[in-house]
Motif scaffolding. Structure first.
Motif, PDB file in Angstrom:
ATOM      1  N   ALA A   6       0.833  -1.203   0.000  1.00 43.29           N
ATOM      2  CA  ALA A   6       0.000   0.000   0.000  1.00 43.29           C
ATOM      3  C   ALA A   6       0.870   1.256   0.000  1.00 43.29           C
ATOM      4  CB  ALA A   6      -0.922  -0.001   1.212  1.00 43.29           C
ATOM      5  N   GLY A   7       1.951   1.237   0.759  1.00 41.07           N
ATOM      6  CA  GLY A   7       2.856   2.376   0.794  1.00 41.07           C
ATOM      7  C   GLY A   7       3.501   2.639  -0.553  1.00 41.07           C
ATOM      8  N   LEU A   8       3.890   1.576  -1.225  1.00 47.49           N
ATOM      9  CA  LEU A   8       4.491   1.738  -2.552  1.00 47.49           C
ATOM     10  C   LEU A   8       3.487   2.295  -3.556  1.00 47.49           C
ATOM     11  CD1 LEU A   8       6.648  -1.492  -2.816  1.00 47.49           C
ATOM     12  CD2 LEU A   8       7.459   0.859  -2.601  1.00 47.49           C
ATOM     13  N   VAL A   9       2.273   1.784  -3.524  1.00 48.75           N
ATOM     14  CA  VAL A   9       1.239   2.253  -4.459  1.00 48.75           C
ATOM     15  C   VAL A   9       0.911   3.724  -4.203  1.00 48.75           C
ATOM     16  CG1 VAL A   9      -1.187   1.994  -5.110  1.00 48.75           C
ATOM     17  CG2 VAL A   9       0.260  -0.020  -4.871  1.00 48.75           C
ATOM     18  N   ILE A  10       0.732   4.086  -2.943  1.00 38.83           N
ATOM     19  CA  ILE A  10       0.406   5.476  -2.604  1.00 38.83           C
ATOM     20  C   ILE A  10       1.564   6.403  -2.950  1.00 38.83           C
ATOM     21  CG2 ILE A  10      -0.058   7.044  -0.669  1.00 38.83           C
ATOM     22  CD1 ILE A  10      -1.648   4.729   0.598  1.00 38.83           C
ATOM     23  N   GLY A  11       2.783   5.974  -2.653  1.00 33.40           N
ATOM     24  CA  GLY A  11       3.955   6.803  -2.959  1.00 33.40           C
ATOM     25  C   GLY A  11       4.143   7.021  -4.445  1.00 33.40           C
ATOM     26  N   VAL A  12       3.982   5.970  -5.222  1.00 33.76           N
ATOM     27  CA  VAL A  12       4.126   6.098  -6.675  1.00 33.76           C
ATOM     28  C   VAL A  12       3.014   6.980  -7.250  1.00 33.76           C
ATOM     29  CG1 VAL A  12       4.018   4.807  -8.850  1.00 33.76           C
ATOM     30  CG2 VAL A  12       5.429   3.975  -6.969  1.00 33.76           C
ATOM     31  N   ALA A  13       1.796   6.818  -6.751  1.00 29.08           N
ATOM     32  CA  ALA A  13       0.694   7.668  -7.229  1.00 29.08           C
ATOM     33  C   ALA A  13       0.956   9.136  -6.908  1.00 29.08           C
ATOM     34  CB  ALA A  13      -0.618   7.211  -6.602  1.00 29.08           C
ATOM     35  N   GLY A  14       1.494   9.414  -5.729  1.00 27.29           N
ATOM     36  CA  GLY A  14       1.838  10.793  -5.374  1.00 27.29           C
ATOM     37  C   GLY A  14       2.940  11.347  -6.254  1.00 27.29           C
ATOM     38  N   ALA A  15       3.938  10.516  -6.551  1.00 20.73           N
ATOM     39  CA  ALA A  15       5.032  10.962  -7.422  1.00 20.73           C
ATOM     40  C   ALA A  15       4.537  11.233  -8.838  1.00 20.73           C
ATOM     41  CB  ALA A  15       6.136   9.911  -7.430  1.00 20.73           C
ATOM     42  N   VAL A  16       3.620  10.407  -9.319  1.00 18.53           N
ATOM     43  CA  VAL A  16       3.047  10.625 -10.654  1.00 18.53           C
ATOM     44  C   VAL A  16       2.236  11.923 -10.671  1.00 18.53           C
ATOM     45  CG1 VAL A  16       1.343   9.727 -12.305  1.00 18.53           C
ATOM     46  CG2 VAL A  16       3.080   8.211 -11.328  1.00 18.53           C
ATOM     47  N   LEU A  17       1.489  12.169  -9.601  1.00 21.14           N
ATOM     48  CA  LEU A  17       0.725  13.417  -9.518  1.00 21.14           C
ATOM     49  C   LEU A  17       1.650  14.628  -9.545  1.00 21.14           C
ATOM     50  CD1 LEU A  17      -1.967  14.893  -9.130  1.00 21.14           C
ATOM     51  CD2 LEU A  17      -1.689  14.573  -6.677  1.00 21.14           C
ATOM     52  N   LEU A  18       2.732  14.577  -8.777  1.00 26.63           N
ATOM     53  CA  LEU A  18       3.691  15.684  -8.774  1.00 26.63           C
ATOM     54  C   LEU A  18       4.332  15.868 -10.144  1.00 26.63           C
ATOM     55  CD1 LEU A  18       5.498  15.313  -5.357  1.00 26.63           C
ATOM     56  CD2 LEU A  18       4.061  17.201  -6.091  1.00 26.63           C
ATOM     57  N   ALA A  19       4.735  14.774 -10.756  1.00 23.14           N
ATOM     58  CA  ALA A  19       5.356  14.868 -12.080  1.00 23.14           C
ATOM     59  C   ALA A  19       4.375  15.407 -13.110  1.00 23.14           C
ATOM     60  CB  ALA A  19       5.872  13.500 -12.506  1.00 23.14           C
ATOM     61  N   ILE A  21       2.000  17.517 -12.595  1.00 21.75           N
ATOM     62  CA  ILE A  21       1.852  18.958 -12.395  1.00 21.75           C
ATOM     63  C   ILE A  21       3.056  19.694 -12.963  1.00 21.75           C
ATOM     64  CG2 ILE A  21       1.757  20.763 -10.628  1.00 21.75           C
ATOM     65  CD1 ILE A  21       0.121  18.753  -8.951  1.00 21.75           C
ATOM     66  N   VAL A  22       4.239  19.137 -12.758  1.00 21.77           N
ATOM     67  CA  VAL A  22       5.460  19.788 -13.234  1.00 21.77           C
ATOM     68  C   VAL A  22       5.508  19.846 -14.748  1.00 21.77           C
ATOM     69  CG1 VAL A  22       7.974  19.542 -13.340  1.00 21.77           C
ATOM     70  CG2 VAL A  22       6.794  19.250 -11.170  1.00 21.77           C
TER      71      VAL A  22
END
Length: 66
Positions: A6-19, A21-22
């Motif tokens: 779950a931590g990996l999935v949430i972390g990757v989803a957050g990183a994709v969201l940040l990327a 936006i950038v």
């Protein structure tokens, strides 16, 4: 094991969201002109990465038995 996954999935989803936006992704076009909305989405992405990291590290510290 489940906390790590779950931590990996949430972390990757957050990183994709940040990327997204950038790089001004097309599917976030509704937020391209609104600075406050982009900042809010950035904070949500950072929060997701942070929570994912916390889930992964907490499961490793406990030996994966929590």
């Amino acid at each position: 094991m489940l906390k790590t996954l779950a931590g990996l999935v949430i972390g990757v989803a957050g990183a994709v969201l940040l990327a997204s936006i950038v790089i001004d992704a097309e599917y976030l076009a509704f937020a391209s002109d609104d600075f406050a909305l982009r900042m809010a989405l950035s904070l949500v992405g950072l929060f997701m990465v942070h929570q994912g990291y916390r889930l992964v590290t907490s499961s490793r510290e406990s030996g994966g038995r929590k």
